[in-house]
Design an enzyme around this catalytic site. Structure first.
Site, PDB file in Angstrom:
ATOM      1  CG  ASP A   1      -2.281  -0.737   0.823  1.00  8.60           C
ATOM      2  OD1 ASP A   1      -2.282  -1.490  -0.170  1.00  8.60           O
ATOM      3  OD2 ASP A   1      -3.278  -0.586   1.545  1.00  8.60           O
TER       4      ASP A   1
ATOM      5  CG  ASN B   1      -5.675  -3.404  -0.311  1.00 10.91           C
ATOM      6  OD1 ASN B   1      -4.808  -3.182   0.531  1.00 10.91           O
ATOM      7  ND2 ASN B   1      -6.775  -2.670  -0.393  1.00 10.91           N
ATOM      8  CG  HIS B   2      -4.611   0.756  -2.001  1.00 12.35           C
ATOM      9  ND1 HIS B   2      -5.441   1.754  -2.464  1.00 12.35           N
ATOM     10  CD2 HIS B   2      -5.165   0.323  -0.833  1.00 12.35           C
ATOM     11  CE1 HIS B   2      -6.441   1.934  -1.622  1.00 12.35           C
ATOM     12  NE2 HIS B   2      -6.293   1.071  -0.619  1.00 12.35           N
TER      13      HIS B   2
ATOM     14  CG  HIS C   1      -5.456  -4.545   4.846  1.00  9.26           C
ATOM     15  ND1 HIS C   1      -5.616  -3.846   3.663  1.00  9.26           N
ATOM     16  CD2 HIS C   1      -6.505  -5.403   4.919  1.00  9.26           C
ATOM     17  CE1 HIS C   1      -6.707  -4.277   3.050  1.00  9.26           C
ATOM     18  NE2 HIS C   1      -7.263  -5.212   3.787  1.00  9.26           N
TER      19      HIS C   1
END
Length: 357
Positions: free
Chosen positions: A115, A147-148, A307
């Site tokens: 991220d 996840n980014h 996260h």
């Protein structure tokens, strides 16, 4: 510098490795155009900025493609959580950690849990600095995927607006060139970032958490270490029809999107300790039973993950065996602090904190 630290340098053979000219050029450029006092970049030469992005991508791509998607890291090690385009905090921690302004004299590994982009103003600059550090001392810098680092997320201008990575690339270079840079970072860099790592075989590290288990033979670690694990362009959307990449996508999604279950008395946990996650279709939460099983079967002692925003950059959960690290302060105006963990040779764990400004 201690004798033990010098031995780490000798063992890693870092003394014999020259610094990448591209790495040096990027670091010098960022220092020139960044003003720490007001936390601004002044890119007066956009062509130079664009060329450096292209050069870093060209040099980092083959390096990352040669590395496995599961990394084995040795202590001593600094572990970073989410950065989200916060260059001020990243540079603060890097300046505090790196000795004599060079990783050559810093006998430890830097492990980043993903991220790097979106939400903060300087996603491009953060990624450039991280890749420059990676190029300067490849064995000392490990960049995991979050996840980014997925085009379906960092290209979501509907949700993130001007703070999306795609939007920042367009704003920096114009639409055509910006889209080129955005696509290159996603396809050539982010798709090749490892998904998980461990520290000394005792601390499991991923952006979100552990992969799900549904009974039978527990082959999760074998799958993660499989040299044929697919390098996925994206893992944040699941089609109704199965594809050959679907098993890999589920693992990647679990590693990058999952969270510890806050409450386990809600009746939605399965017998293996997992539950659906409110983040969306295909995402999971993991509870105490899931953590107990994973640690017992793998021999790990802790799970390090990122996260989630935490008030002082750190939170312990599941009997202090799951540690959440968040390395960007003042996240979306929340006045939170930022934290980085240090793991010593003896696996003593210490926290480095930056208070909200």
């Amino acid at each position: 510098m201690t004798a033990q630290s010098l031995q780490v340098l000798r063992d890693s053979e870092q003394i014999l490795k020259p610094v990448s000219p591209t790495s040096r050029a990027v670091i010098n450029y960022l220092r020139t155009v960044y003003t720490r006092f007001d936390n601004t970049f002044r890119h007066t030469n956009r062509q130079r900025f664009f060329d450096l992005c292209r050069d870093v991508i060209d040099e980092a791509r083959p390096l990352l493609q040669k590395e496995p998607l599961y990394q084995e890291v040795k202590a001593p090690c600094y572990v970073f959580g989410d950065l989200h385009g916060n260059y001020r905090d990243l540079s603060y921690f890097i300046d505090s950690i790196i000795t004599f302004d060079d990783l050559l004299y810093t006998p430890c590994t830097l492990l980043f849990l993903g991220d790097y982009v979106d939400r903060g103003p300087y996603g491009i600059e953060c990624v450039l600095l991280l890749l420059a550090l990676k190029l300067s001392r490849p064995g000392q810098v490990v960049l995991l995927r979050g996840n980014h680092e997925d085009p379906l997320v960092n290209g979501d201008m509907g949700n993130y607006g001007s703070t999306s990575f795609q939007s920042q690339c367009i704003a920096a270079f114009n639409h055509k060139r910006g889209m080129t840079v955005w696509e290159m970072f996603n396809a050539l860099i982010f798709a090749n970032l490892p998904l998980a790592a461990d520290i000394d075989g005792k601390i499991f590290c991923a952006h979100g958490g552990i992969p799900r288990y549904s009974g039978g033979a527990d082959t999760r670690m074998e799958v993660l270490r499989d040299p044929n694990f697919a390098r996925l362009a994206s893992f944040s959307a699941f089609d109704d029809e199965s594809t050959e990449d679907m098993p890999w996508m589920q693992y990647a999604c679990d590693l990058c999107w999952s969270d510890p279950k806050e409450r386990e008395d809600t009746g939605d946990m399965n017998k293996y300790g997992f539950a659906a996650n409110r983040r969306g279709v295909g995402t999971i939460c993991f509870g105490t039973t899931a953590v107990d099983t994973f640690l017992e079967r793998t021999g790990f002692e802790y799970i390090f993950r990122a996260h989630q925003e935490k008030s002082d950059g750190l939170r312990l959960s599941k009997s202090a065996r799951v540690i959440t690290i968040f390395s960007t302060s003042d996240y979306e105006g929340h006045r939170n602090g930022a934290g980085v963990l240090f793991v010593s040779h003896t696996r003593e764990i210490r926290l480095v904190i930056k208070k909200a400004t």
